[in-house]
Scaffold this motif. Sequence first.
Motif, PDB file in Angstrom:
ATOM      1  N   LEU A 137       0.827  -1.202   0.000  1.00 19.58           N
ATOM      2  CA  LEU A 137       0.000   0.000   0.000  1.00 19.58           C
ATOM      3  C   LEU A 137       0.861   1.251   0.000  1.00 19.58           C
ATOM      4  O   LEU A 137       0.543   2.239  -0.677  1.00 19.58           O
ATOM      5  CB  LEU A 137      -0.929   0.005   1.215  1.00 19.58           C
ATOM      6  CG  LEU A 137      -2.125  -0.946   1.106  1.00 19.58           C
ATOM      7  CD1 LEU A 137      -2.947  -0.909   2.389  1.00 19.58           C
ATOM      8  CD2 LEU A 137      -3.000  -0.575  -0.091  1.00 19.58           C
ATOM      9  N   ALA A 138       1.952   1.196   0.756  1.00 19.52           N
ATOM     10  CA  ALA A 138       2.856   2.358   0.784  1.00 19.52           C
ATOM     11  C   ALA A 138       3.359   2.663  -0.623  1.00 19.52           C
ATOM     12  O   ALA A 138       3.428   3.827  -1.031  1.00 19.52           O
ATOM     13  CB  ALA A 138       4.024   2.101   1.728  1.00 19.52           C
ATOM     14  N   GLY A 139       3.695   1.606  -1.356  1.00 17.21           N
ATOM     15  CA  GLY A 139       4.155   1.789  -2.730  1.00 17.21           C
ATOM     16  C   GLY A 139       3.076   2.431  -3.593  1.00 17.21           C
ATOM     17  O   GLY A 139       3.342   3.330  -4.394  1.00 17.21           O
ATOM     18  N   VAL A 140       1.839   1.973  -3.405  1.00 20.93           N
ATOM     19  CA  VAL A 140       0.725   2.518  -4.175  1.00 20.93           C
ATOM     20  C   VAL A 140       0.547   4.007  -3.867  1.00 20.93           C
ATOM     21  O   VAL A 140       0.384   4.831  -4.768  1.00 20.93           O
ATOM     22  CB  VAL A 140      -0.574   1.742  -3.861  1.00 20.93           C
ATOM     23  CG1 VAL A 140      -1.778   2.455  -4.468  1.00 20.93           C
ATOM     24  CG2 VAL A 140      -0.470   0.324  -4.388  1.00 20.93           C
ATOM     25  N   ARG A 177       0.883   7.207  -6.328  1.00 26.16           N
ATOM     26  CA  ARG A 177      -0.270   8.097  -6.500  1.00 26.16           C
ATOM     27  C   ARG A 177       0.099   9.548  -6.184  1.00 26.16           C
ATOM     28  O   ARG A 177      -0.249  10.463  -6.915  1.00 26.16           O
ATOM     29  CB  ARG A 177      -1.383   7.618  -5.551  1.00 26.16           C
ATOM     30  CG  ARG A 177      -2.687   8.316  -5.717  1.00 26.16           C
ATOM     31  CD  ARG A 177      -3.385   7.838  -6.979  1.00 26.16           C
ATOM     32  NE  ARG A 177      -4.508   8.701  -7.304  1.00 26.16           N
ATOM     33  CZ  ARG A 177      -4.407   9.895  -7.859  1.00 26.16           C
ATOM     34  NH1 ARG A 177      -3.225  10.385  -8.176  1.00 26.16           N
ATOM     35  NH2 ARG A 177      -5.463  10.620  -8.126  1.00 26.16           N
ATOM     36  N   VAL A 178       0.816   9.738  -5.071  1.00 27.19           N
ATOM     37  CA  VAL A 178       1.103  11.091  -4.606  1.00 27.19           C
ATOM     38  C   VAL A 178       2.254  11.722  -5.392  1.00 27.19           C
ATOM     39  O   VAL A 178       2.165  12.863  -5.842  1.00 27.19           O
ATOM     40  CB  VAL A 178       1.454  11.084  -3.097  1.00 27.19           C
ATOM     41  CG1 VAL A 178       1.904  12.464  -2.643  1.00 27.19           C
ATOM     42  CG2 VAL A 178       0.253  10.624  -2.302  1.00 27.19           C
ATOM     43  N   ALA A 179       3.335  10.964  -5.542  1.00 26.31           N
ATOM     44  CA  ALA A 179       4.556  11.595  -6.045  1.00 26.31           C
ATOM     45  C   ALA A 179       4.782  11.405  -7.534  1.00 26.31           C
ATOM     46  O   ALA A 179       5.263  12.309  -8.206  1.00 26.31           O
ATOM     47  CB  ALA A 179       5.761  11.062  -5.277  1.00 26.31           C
ATOM     48  N   TYR A 180       4.452  10.223  -8.065  1.00 26.84           N
ATOM     49  CA  TYR A 180       4.885   9.948  -9.432  1.00 26.84           C
ATOM     50  C   TYR A 180       3.825  10.174 -10.499  1.00 26.84           C
ATOM     51  O   TYR A 180       4.129  10.537 -11.618  1.00 26.84           O
ATOM     52  CB  TYR A 180       5.393   8.497  -9.553  1.00 26.84           C
ATOM     53  CG  TYR A 180       6.527   8.157  -8.632  1.00 26.84           C
ATOM     54  CD1 TYR A 180       7.422   9.142  -8.210  1.00 26.84           C
ATOM     55  CD2 TYR A 180       6.727   6.855  -8.190  1.00 26.84           C
ATOM     56  CE1 TYR A 180       8.472   8.829  -7.364  1.00 26.84           C
ATOM     57  CE2 TYR A 180       7.775   6.539  -7.349  1.00 26.84           C
ATOM     58  CZ  TYR A 180       8.642   7.529  -6.928  1.00 26.84           C
ATOM     59  OH  TYR A 180       9.676   7.211  -6.112  1.00 26.84           O
ATOM     60  N   VAL A 192       8.437  20.639  -4.906  1.00 24.45           N
ATOM     61  CA  VAL A 192       8.990  21.536  -5.924  1.00 24.45           C
ATOM     62  C   VAL A 192       8.771  20.938  -7.312  1.00 24.45           C
ATOM     63  O   VAL A 192       8.334  21.618  -8.239  1.00 24.45           O
ATOM     64  CB  VAL A 192      10.491  21.809  -5.683  1.00 24.45           C
ATOM     65  CG1 VAL A 192      11.107  22.530  -6.875  1.00 24.45           C
ATOM     66  CG2 VAL A 192      10.683  22.640  -4.428  1.00 24.45           C
ATOM     67  N   MET A 193       9.056  19.635  -7.432  1.00 23.22           N
ATOM     68  CA  MET A 193       8.908  19.001  -8.739  1.00 23.22           C
ATOM     69  C   MET A 193       7.455  18.989  -9.204  1.00 23.22           C
ATOM     70  O   MET A 193       7.153  19.123 -10.390  1.00 23.22           O
ATOM     71  CB  MET A 193       9.441  17.561  -8.688  1.00 23.22           C
ATOM     72  CG  MET A 193      10.934  17.479  -8.816  1.00 23.22           C
ATOM     73  SD  MET A 193      11.496  18.110 -10.389  1.00 23.22           S
ATOM     74  CE  MET A 193      12.509  19.444  -9.930  1.00 23.22           C
ATOM     75  N   LEU A 194       6.543  18.807  -8.258  1.00 21.13           N
ATOM     76  CA  LEU A 194       5.128  18.732  -8.627  1.00 21.13           C
ATOM     77  C   LEU A 194       4.562  20.114  -8.934  1.00 21.13           C
ATOM     78  O   LEU A 194       3.789  20.293  -9.864  1.00 21.13           O
ATOM     79  CB  LEU A 194       4.312  18.100  -7.486  1.00 21.13           C
ATOM     80  CG  LEU A 194       4.486  16.603  -7.260  1.00 21.13           C
ATOM     81  CD1 LEU A 194       3.733  16.168  -6.019  1.00 21.13           C
ATOM     82  CD2 LEU A 194       3.986  15.821  -8.467  1.00 21.13           C
ATOM     83  N   VAL A 195       4.941  21.093  -8.119  1.00 23.32           N
ATOM     84  CA  VAL A 195       4.269  22.376  -8.159  1.00 23.32           C
ATOM     85  C   VAL A 195       5.063  23.431  -8.923  1.00 23.32           C
ATOM     86  O   VAL A 195       4.510  24.238  -9.654  1.00 23.32           O
ATOM     87  CB  VAL A 195       3.992  22.872  -6.720  1.00 23.32           C
ATOM     88  CG1 VAL A 195       3.297  24.217  -6.733  1.00 23.32           C
ATOM     89  CG2 VAL A 195       3.145  21.855  -5.982  1.00 23.32           C
ATOM     90  N   VAL A 230      10.412  15.928   1.288  1.00 22.50           N
ATOM     91  CA  VAL A 230       9.057  16.299   0.887  1.00 22.50           C
ATOM     92  C   VAL A 230       9.117  17.535  -0.016  1.00 22.50           C
ATOM     93  O   VAL A 230       8.407  17.629  -1.021  1.00 22.50           O
ATOM     94  CB  VAL A 230       8.186  16.549   2.129  1.00 22.50           C
ATOM     95  CG1 VAL A 230       6.821  17.088   1.723  1.00 22.50           C
ATOM     96  CG2 VAL A 230       8.031  15.257   2.926  1.00 22.50           C
ATOM     97  N   LEU A 231      10.004  18.445   0.341  1.00 22.27           N
ATOM     98  CA  LEU A 231      10.144  19.672  -0.444  1.00 22.27           C
ATOM     99  C   LEU A 231      10.585  19.367  -1.880  1.00 22.27           C
ATOM    100  O   LEU A 231      10.097  19.978  -2.837  1.00 22.27           O
ATOM    101  CB  LEU A 231      11.162  20.592   0.240  1.00 22.27           C
ATOM    102  CG  LEU A 231      11.052  22.085  -0.068  1.00 22.27           C
ATOM    103  CD1 LEU A 231       9.670  22.593   0.285  1.00 22.27           C
ATOM    104  CD2 LEU A 231      12.114  22.866   0.697  1.00 22.27           C
ATOM    105  N   LEU A 232      11.519  18.413  -2.014  1.00 20.28           N
ATOM    106  CA  LEU A 232      11.953  18.017  -3.362  1.00 20.28           C
ATOM    107  C   LEU A 232      10.756  17.587  -4.195  1.00 20.28           C
ATOM    108  O   LEU A 232      10.595  17.986  -5.344  1.00 20.28           O
ATOM    109  CB  LEU A 232      12.951  16.855  -3.284  1.00 20.28           C
ATOM    110  CG  LEU A 232      14.437  17.141  -3.267  1.00 20.28           C
ATOM    111  CD1 LEU A 232      15.217  15.836  -3.254  1.00 20.28           C
ATOM    112  CD2 LEU A 232      14.865  17.972  -4.452  1.00 20.28           C
TER     113      LEU A 232
END
Lengths: 297, 275, 337
Positions: free
Chosen positions: A79-82, A86-89, C319-322, C314-316
């Motif tokens: 789930l952490a991977g999911v 979802r959030v970052a990639y 920054v990349m997203l926003v 988190v900031l990295l």
Amino acid sequence: MSQLVWNGLFVGSFYALVALGYSMVYGIIKLLNFAHGDLYMLGAFVGFAVLGAAGGVSAAMALPVLLLVLVLTMGVTGLAGVVLERVAYRRLRGAPRLSLLITAVGASFALEYGMRAGAGADPRVYPVRLSGTTLEVLGARVTLQQLTLVAVAVILMIGLNLLVNRSREGRAMRAVALDPRAAALMGIDVDAIISRTFFLGSALAGAAGVMAGAHYGKIDFMMGFLIGLKAFTAAVIGGIGNIPGTMLGGLLLGLLESFGTFWLGGEWRDVFAFGVLILFLTVRPTGLLGERVTERV
Amino acid sequence: MNAPLLSVEGLRLAFGGVVAIDGLTFAVGEAEIVSVIGPNGAGKTSAFNCVTGFYRPTAGSVRLRGRDITGLRPSAVAALGVARTFQNLRLFGEMSVLDNVRAGTHLRIRQNVLDALLHTPRYRRSERESTEQAHHWLDFAGLRGDRYGPARALPYGEQRRVEIARALARRPDLLLLDEPAAGLNHTEKAEMLDLIRRIREQGVAIVLIEHDMGLVMDVSQRVVVLNFGREIADGPPDEVRRDPQVVEAYLGRDADEAEIEQARASVAGGRDGGA
Amino acid sequence: MTGPGGGAPPAEATSEAAPAPGGGRRGAGPRSIASRLMENRWAGLAGLAVALLAPFVNASPYALSVMTSAAIFVMLAAGLNIVVGYCGLLDLGYIAFFAVGAYTSGVLSTRLGLPLVATLPAVLVVTVIAGLVIGAPTLRLRSDYLAIVTLGFGEIIRVTATNLDVTGGPSGIYGIPGLTEGPVSFYYLTVLVVAVAVIGAARLGRSRLGRAWRFVREDEDAAEAMGVHTYKVKMAAYVVGAIWGGLAGVLFAAHLSAVSPGSFTFLQSALVLMAVVLGGMGSIRGVVVGAVIVSLLPELLRDLADYRYVAFGVLLIIVMLVRPQGLWPARPKEVAK
């Protein structure tokens, strides 16, 4: 000699488990997920927490309890991977490669130091250790617990292979890996498939984390850093994106390291592994089983 | 006898089992315009990539004024006087329009790292030359838009001009244009036709990939026709237009509607086909 | 510490205002000519003035040490910006060059009793070699492979320094001579060197080579087609980045008078990257500001020690997203001349 082989295969099976997630994620969205090693670390700590919450575990029950914890942990890291995807990639899928890589570095950083803030900088001692009887196999000293761990790793890998090659789900994954746009046109929910790939890869890394905790006895927040590099090396040796290749690469790297350590001394082990990585990338960047890419000069 | 500017002989390109080009032979003389036409997937762009060094051909040779350039890296081919444009515009999007065209002057301007660090007179001179040349070729290509802003901000037709100006700033002897008129409207196409002619007047030979038959028939001295990687015709436009194999290739079941229309029009009556 | 435009003396602006062909039809920005130059110039000069005046505000040994470290960090960021910002190559082991520079000067000065300045030629040679050795096999690779291989190289250098006797093993080297007498003069020397390094990086970035770096970053194929030998150009970025890192390493060795493997972990590489990304990849002004923020912020947030690296991570991502172009991005819009 056979001891070296056995040690190599044993460590190699860990590498292979972690490398599989690396390889699958790379295969499907062409991203080197730097945070992958940290999911392995997360797995070790989740296992640690669950075992701690369960209280003392008697030696007789150690194995069944550990297997249960393994399954639980796989769910959590999966789930952490999911969530990570979802959030970052996800939003950066069409962005320049550099942005995505930097995001992955950020995720790795956040996971490592988040764990340090939560669990402290000092290594933790794993609450369960498998004390196995030692067997002599072909002149190598093998403990029962090592055999168990390797068996679990092998079962997981076979399961994954079946899933990818035989199931509908696996077919969809391969389709997305080959051509996400065409797959989407064929009615495949690309986002969902990518999510599931992250789940599977991260779950395997989490499993490896618990197994490493139980085997080595100590875990810390940076434990994923090196293994992430090693897993990448294993994936490159075998052919990144190729599942049997990645397994082979993991085992091979374990063997190479085992012999390299024997010849050069333990303090040079990591240098040796990276030397192998650079050699492979220079000589055969597609790996042993990776398909040849169209030759561009 | 002088060797032709470009001669491609027995070119073959295979990716694994898939043959993209199967024996392509043609030559281009100085200041000549040769078009390479054929249905989609016929291997036209692959041929460009072989000539410019982006693909290493499986067999055959590419010669420039008799010198074998097969297998050279693209920058080495460029250094010998070959410039190209890409089918899907490949500008340096975040950089200014001027910087994009300055790329063409990369090999011509002389300055080293020390010049750059110390801002020597030589540095200033070479930068000024580069800028002047960039302006010159942008003027030549008829760019109307802002030259100081990022290239990606220009409208599509203008970006095509920038790409051609960039290639011209290389001062090539041979220019390969990959579908320069694709996506342009009627006026822009007419201007492109004019631009291609003016480039030739500068003494530059041109190899042109283009789907617009009107433009091709109008501007080319010779036309090479590819189909499924095979060369099926090579000759002056009038001859090629009447070649039964060419008509067959264009009206065959693999051609799409637009191409059939184009082919019909061009076979029937020349340049009104597309332009 | 001036922006890309700041390095140019006023004479250049006039000399390049000479009539060029087709002047009439150029999209013009008369507004920008003076104002932009001024803006860059003032930004750079203001930054330099702040750095020079800071010791008059607080010259405690602690404050000086923090400021010196920040200045050295600015130089590192300016060097990494060449590799990541200009050329678009993700180097996750950049700190390796810092280590090579620090160790080379440290070992030579303590073993041979040389003054630190005398080790500079050797440092240059060794960092260039390190850049070539690391770059040669990796720069042919896909960009993402490059990232992880450089990460591996960073580790190799650190592990090697830990294992060798000549580098003092895990405890490192002590008693490295300083470059000047006293921390104040050393601070000023550092600011001077770093200012020159920043201006130099900016000037390179605007030159023929710097444009070639950005061509490679934007589109490697198109760059090749224009005659840019992309491999050599990437190698040049790598080597120049290595030199900047190595020289910063000498300053570091002189500053602390000791070097040990613990100073050259992946964490440090990631922090330099953070500075570049936060400030704006390819923007020299942004990168300087980013480096100052990343190096000084932890000093201000001492109480949050455990969380500051989490925040950086988190900031990295944010920054990349926003705002992938960073706080103070490079402008593609150039000054009309």
